[in-house]
Design a protein around this motif. Structure first.
Motif, PDB file in Angstrom:
ATOM      1  N   LEU A  61       0.957  -1.305   0.051  1.00  0.00           N
ATOM      2  CA  LEU A  61      -0.154   0.061  -0.030  1.00  0.00           C
ATOM      3  C   LEU A  61       0.747   1.104   0.045  1.00  0.00           C
ATOM      4  N   LYS A  62       1.931   1.242   0.841  1.00  0.00           N
ATOM      5  CA  LYS A  62       2.861   2.451   1.003  1.00  0.00           C
ATOM      6  C   LYS A  62       3.702   2.683  -0.291  1.00  0.00           C
ATOM      7  N   SER A  63       4.035   1.417  -1.105  1.00  0.00           N
ATOM      8  CA  SER A  63       4.674   1.419  -2.360  1.00  0.00           C
ATOM      9  C   SER A  63       3.750   1.974  -3.378  1.00  0.00           C
ATOM     10  N   ALA A  64       2.573   1.804  -3.327  1.00  0.00           N
ATOM     11  CA  ALA A  64       1.622   2.380  -4.278  1.00  0.00           C
ATOM     12  C   ALA A  64       1.404   3.854  -4.265  1.00  0.00           C
ATOM     13  N   SER A  65       1.417   4.186  -2.884  1.00  0.00           N
ATOM     14  CA  SER A  65       1.470   5.841  -2.643  1.00  0.00           C
ATOM     15  C   SER A  65       3.022   6.341  -2.961  1.00  0.00           C
ATOM     16  N   ALA A  66       3.996   5.808  -2.837  1.00  0.00           N
ATOM     17  CA  ALA A  66       5.391   6.195  -3.223  1.00  0.00           C
ATOM     18  C   ALA A  66       5.339   6.318  -4.675  1.00  0.00           C
ATOM     19  N   PHE A  67       5.326   5.173  -5.269  1.00  0.00           N
ATOM     20  CA  PHE A  67       5.316   5.441  -6.697  1.00  0.00           C
ATOM     21  C   PHE A  67       4.330   6.351  -7.522  1.00  0.00           C
ATOM     22  N   GLY A  68       3.219   6.413  -6.674  1.00  0.00           N
ATOM     23  CA  GLY A  68       1.895   7.248  -7.370  1.00  0.00           C
ATOM     24  C   GLY A  68       2.665   8.630  -7.327  1.00  0.00           C
ATOM     25  N   SER A  69       3.344   9.078  -6.530  1.00  0.00           N
ATOM     26  CA  SER A  69       4.079  10.608  -6.447  1.00  0.00           C
ATOM     27  C   SER A  69       4.933  10.741  -7.349  1.00  0.00           C
ATOM     28  N   LEU A  70       5.685   9.667  -7.826  1.00  0.00           N
ATOM     29  CA  LEU A  70       6.596  10.003  -8.923  1.00  0.00           C
ATOM     30  C   LEU A  70       6.050   9.644 -10.379  1.00  0.00           C
ATOM     31  N   LEU A  71       4.974   9.150 -10.545  1.00  0.00           N
ATOM     32  CA  LEU A  71       4.683   8.973 -12.083  1.00  0.00           C
ATOM     33  C   LEU A  71       3.924  10.460 -12.543  1.00  0.00           C
ATOM     34  N   PRO A  72       3.272  11.283 -11.766  1.00  0.00           N
ATOM     35  CA  PRO A  72       3.168  12.565 -12.392  1.00  0.00           C
ATOM     36  C   PRO A  72       4.352  13.272 -12.841  1.00  0.00           C
ATOM     37  N   LEU A  73       5.175  13.192 -11.914  1.00  0.00           N
ATOM     38  CA  LEU A  73       6.562  13.968 -12.106  1.00  0.00           C
ATOM     39  C   LEU A  73       7.396  13.408 -13.548  1.00  0.00           C
ATOM     40  N   THR A  74       7.286  12.222 -13.548  1.00  0.00           N
ATOM     41  CA  THR A  74       8.224  11.740 -14.674  1.00  0.00           C
ATOM     42  C   THR A  74       7.426  12.109 -16.118  1.00  0.00           C
ATOM     43  N   ALA A  75       6.038  12.166 -15.804  1.00  0.00           N
ATOM     44  CA  ALA A  75       5.013  12.314 -17.115  1.00  0.00           C
ATOM     45  C   ALA A  75       5.168  13.876 -17.305  1.00  0.00           C
ATOM     46  N   LEU A  76       5.343  14.874 -16.226  1.00  0.00           N
ATOM     47  CA  LEU A  76       5.648  16.197 -16.602  1.00  0.00           C
ATOM     48  C   LEU A  76       6.992  16.332 -17.277  1.00  0.00           C
ATOM     49  N   PRO A 133      -3.650  15.566   2.007  1.00  0.00           N
ATOM     50  CA  PRO A 133      -3.909  16.608   1.288  1.00  0.00           C
ATOM     51  C   PRO A 133      -2.798  17.301   0.630  1.00  0.00           C
ATOM     52  N   ILE A 134      -1.498  17.521   1.120  1.00  0.00           N
ATOM     53  CA  ILE A 134      -0.555  17.853   0.615  1.00  0.00           C
ATOM     54  C   ILE A 134      -0.062  17.179  -0.494  1.00  0.00           C
ATOM     55  N   TYR A 135       0.041  15.954  -0.288  1.00  0.00           N
ATOM     56  CA  TYR A 135       0.376  14.731  -1.450  1.00  0.00           C
ATOM     57  C   TYR A 135      -0.751  15.199  -2.636  1.00  0.00           C
ATOM     58  N   PHE A 136      -2.146  15.273  -2.137  1.00  0.00           N
ATOM     59  CA  PHE A 136      -3.037  15.489  -3.087  1.00  0.00           C
ATOM     60  C   PHE A 136      -2.662  16.822  -4.021  1.00  0.00           C
ATOM     61  N   VAL A 137      -2.326  17.731  -3.394  1.00  0.00           N
ATOM     62  CA  VAL A 137      -2.230  19.178  -4.102  1.00  0.00           C
ATOM     63  C   VAL A 137      -1.079  19.025  -5.095  1.00  0.00           C
ATOM     64  N   ILE A 139       0.136  16.146  -6.535  1.00  0.00           N
ATOM     65  CA  ILE A 139       0.010  15.228  -7.624  1.00  0.00           C
ATOM     66  C   ILE A 139      -1.266  16.094  -8.640  1.00  0.00           C
ATOM     67  N   PHE A 140      -2.065  16.594  -7.912  1.00  0.00           N
ATOM     68  CA  PHE A 140      -3.125  17.475  -8.571  1.00  0.00           C
ATOM     69  C   PHE A 140      -2.444  18.572  -9.492  1.00  0.00           C
ATOM     70  N   GLY A 141      -1.593  19.450  -8.719  1.00  0.00           N
ATOM     71  CA  GLY A 141      -0.887  20.441  -9.402  1.00  0.00           C
ATOM     72  C   GLY A 141      -0.176  19.891 -10.807  1.00  0.00           C
ATOM     73  N   ILE A 142       0.545  18.983 -10.559  1.00  0.00           N
ATOM     74  CA  ILE A 142       1.577  18.428 -11.532  1.00  0.00           C
ATOM     75  C   ILE A 142       0.523  17.975 -12.898  1.00  0.00           C
ATOM     76  N   ILE A 146       0.346  19.616 -16.660  1.00  0.00           N
ATOM     77  CA  ILE A 146       0.364  18.727 -17.802  1.00  0.00           C
ATOM     78  C   ILE A 146      -0.597  19.083 -18.665  1.00  0.00           C
ATOM     79  N   VAL A 147      -2.178  19.174 -18.211  1.00  0.00           N
ATOM     80  CA  VAL A 147      -3.171  19.350 -19.106  1.00  0.00           C
ATOM     81  C   VAL A 147      -2.857  20.614 -19.781  1.00  0.00           C
ATOM     82  N   TYR A 148      -2.631  21.846 -18.978  1.00  0.00           N
ATOM     83  CA  TYR A 148      -2.604  23.217 -19.349  1.00  0.00           C
ATOM     84  C   TYR A 148      -1.372  23.045 -20.509  1.00  0.00           C
TER      85      TYR A 148
END
Length: 198
Positions: A61-76, A133-137, A139-142, A146-148
């Motif tokens: 579960l923690k690994s899913a959250s951890a790599f979930g924070s890297l995915l939008p960053l690498t996509a950006l 909530p900070i984690y959410f902001v 990921i949502f910000g990135i 990206i969409v912009y």
């Protein structure tokens, strides 16, 4: 649940093969390397989601959250290269440090998720931690940026580049809608049943 597991495995293998194909096709091109890295991170993230359901352990579960924070960053980073956009080196370093920080704190108890009672394929029963909530902001910000970038570059692009950016834009909007719904909005209300579909 077997159907859901099948979707997850198919998606992980598809991501890996797509990233590998693009990387092998032009390993010296920065765009191909960044796309390959993004696909590789996506593969690990999807695999962590699958293992989370298979093993039902807090580590996955923690690994899913951890790599979930890297995915939008690498996509950006990949999208910036695709759109020929540059951000200052300090901005890239700051984003990478933030991504690494969220990666690390995802493994610290009670920061992203807390009071986890049960982990299953599709999600978990528990609560969000104080950094969620900070984690959410982050990921949502990135994802929003990206969409912009894609929208602003789609308007300027011509020919095949316009078509490519259009396809990526549709995929990004679909991805963002699903991720925000099942990984952030529903969990804020205590519903973690569909998080694996992000």
């Amino acid at each position: 649940m077997e159907f859901l597991a099948g979707i997850i495995i198919f998606t992980a293998i598809s991501n890996f093969l797509l990233g590998l194909f693009i990387f092998v096709k032009g390993p010296l091109k920065k765009l191909n390397r960044l796309f390959g890295a993004s696909c590789f991170i996506a593969t690990i993230w999807i695999f962590a989601n699958w293992m989370m359901g298979l093993k039902g352990t807090l580590f996955w579960l923690k690994s899913a959250s951890a790599f979930g924070s890297l995915l939008p960053l690498t996509a950006l980073l990949w999208i910036l290269e695709l759109c020929d956009k540059k951000i200052p080196k300090q901005g890239v370093i700051l984003l990478c440090l933030l991504g690494a920080s969220f990666f690390i704190i995802s493994y610290i108890n009670n920061f992203i998720v807390t009071n986890v009672k049960r982990i299953y394929l599709g999600g978990f029963e528990g609560e969000t931690g104080p950094f969620f909530p900070i984690y959410f902001v982050f990921i949502f910000g990135i994802l929003t940026f990206i969409v912009y970038l894609l929208i602003s570059n789609h308007r300027k692009a011509k020919g095949i580049k316009k078509l490519q950016i259009g396809y990526i834009l549709v995929g990004a909007i679909l991805y963002m809608t699903i991720v925000l719904s099942v990984s952030f909005i529903l969990p804020l209300f205590g519903n973690f049943k569909w998080t694996v579909l992000d």
